[in-house]
Design a protein around this motif. Structure first.
Motif, PDB file in Angstrom:
ATOM      1  N   ASN A   1       1.026   1.744 -12.423  1.00 17.90           N
ATOM      2  CA  ASN A   1      -0.272   1.188 -12.771  1.00 17.90           C
ATOM      3  C   ASN A   1      -0.672   1.712 -14.143  1.00 17.90           C
TER       4      ASN A   1
ATOM      5  N   GLU B   1       2.159   1.764  -3.476  1.00 16.15           N
ATOM      6  CA  GLU B   1       1.113   2.295  -4.346  1.00 16.15           C
ATOM      7  C   GLU B   1       0.844   3.764  -4.040  1.00 16.15           C
ATOM      8  N   ASP B   2       0.800   4.115  -2.756  1.00 16.42           N
ATOM      9  CA  ASP B   2       0.566   5.505  -2.360  1.00 16.42           C
ATOM     10  C   ASP B   2       1.694   6.424  -2.810  1.00 16.42           C
ATOM     11  N   SER B   3       2.912   5.930  -2.827  1.00 18.66           N
ATOM     12  CA  SER B   3       4.052   6.763  -3.210  1.00 18.66           C
ATOM     13  C   SER B   3       4.250   6.809  -4.725  1.00 18.66           C
ATOM     14  N   GLU B   4       3.430   6.068  -5.453  1.00 15.25           N
ATOM     15  CA  GLU B   4       3.473   6.008  -6.914  1.00 15.25           C
ATOM     16  C   GLU B   4       4.770   5.390  -7.446  1.00 15.25           C
TER      17      GLU B   4
ATOM     18  N   GLU C   1       0.830  -1.205   0.000  1.00 14.75           N
ATOM     19  CA  GLU C   1       0.000   0.000   0.000  1.00 14.75           C
ATOM     20  C   GLU C   1       0.867   1.259   0.000  1.00 14.75           C
ATOM     21  N   ALA C   2       1.956   1.221   0.767  1.00 14.92           N
ATOM     22  CA  ALA C   2       2.866   2.372   0.804  1.00 14.92           C
ATOM     23  C   ALA C   2       3.503   2.602  -0.564  1.00 14.92           C
TER      24      ALA C   2
END
Length: 172
Positions: free
Chosen positions: A13, A6-9, A3-4
């Motif tokens: 995606n 994904e949150d930090s890009e 999740e971290a």
């Protein structure tokens, strides 16, 4: 952790291993080079070799690009999870893998079956968590590998020999 990412890009995606590696390099401030190796049954599929300036992620050639991606993600997991002692330093490998050593002795020292350390288990889980939601929805390209510098190439050839693989499988 996922999740971290994904949150930090950092985790692209749609997923693309090349873009992901580029982002990890930027985050860590160190180049990462992929090196394809020949493998054999019951030999480790991946290896992380740390030099002064570069991280070499070695992976066993596979007919499955998804499997190759999994191996590379496992080794990247070691980097991102700060497993400082997971990478073999090239100087240590040179000492361990002198060409005149008996390959059976090297294999008995270095070859592992299964994941017995918490770091290995964490890196495997890391790779699975990234791949699981993407495995059926993305195409995985064959990894492109680089030719390592001569000293690292010698180390990899000695590892391949020790593991009973066809030596010289560094080129695609």
């Amino acid at each position: 952790m996922i999740e971290a990412l994904e949150d930090s890009e950092i985790l692209p995606n749609p997923f693309n291993i090349g873009i992901f590696i580029n982002r990890v390099e930027e985050r860590r401030g160190r180049p990462i080079r992929l090196v394809a190796m020949s493998g054999s049954h019951n030999a480790p599929c991946g290896l992380y070799v740390k030099t002064k300036d570069t991280d070499f992620l070695c992976y066993t050639r596979s007919k499955s690009p998804l499997h190759q991606c999994h191996i590379i993600l496992h080794e990247l997991g070691h980097l991102l999870l700060d497993h400082h002692d997971s990478g073999w330093r090239s100087e240590d490998l040179h000492r361990l893998l002198l060409p005149d050593l008996d390959p059976k002795m090297i294999k008995s020292v270095l070859c592992r079956n299964g994941y017995v350390s918490p770091n290995e288990d964490e890196a495997e889980t890391f790779a699975e968590l990234i791949l699981a939601p993407r495995a059926l929805t993305h195409d995985f390209d064959t990894m492109s590998s680089t030719e390592p510098p001569p000293d690292i190439a010698d180390v990899i050839r000695n590892i391949e020999r020790a593991w009973g693989a066809q030596v010289g499988g560094l080129r695609d």
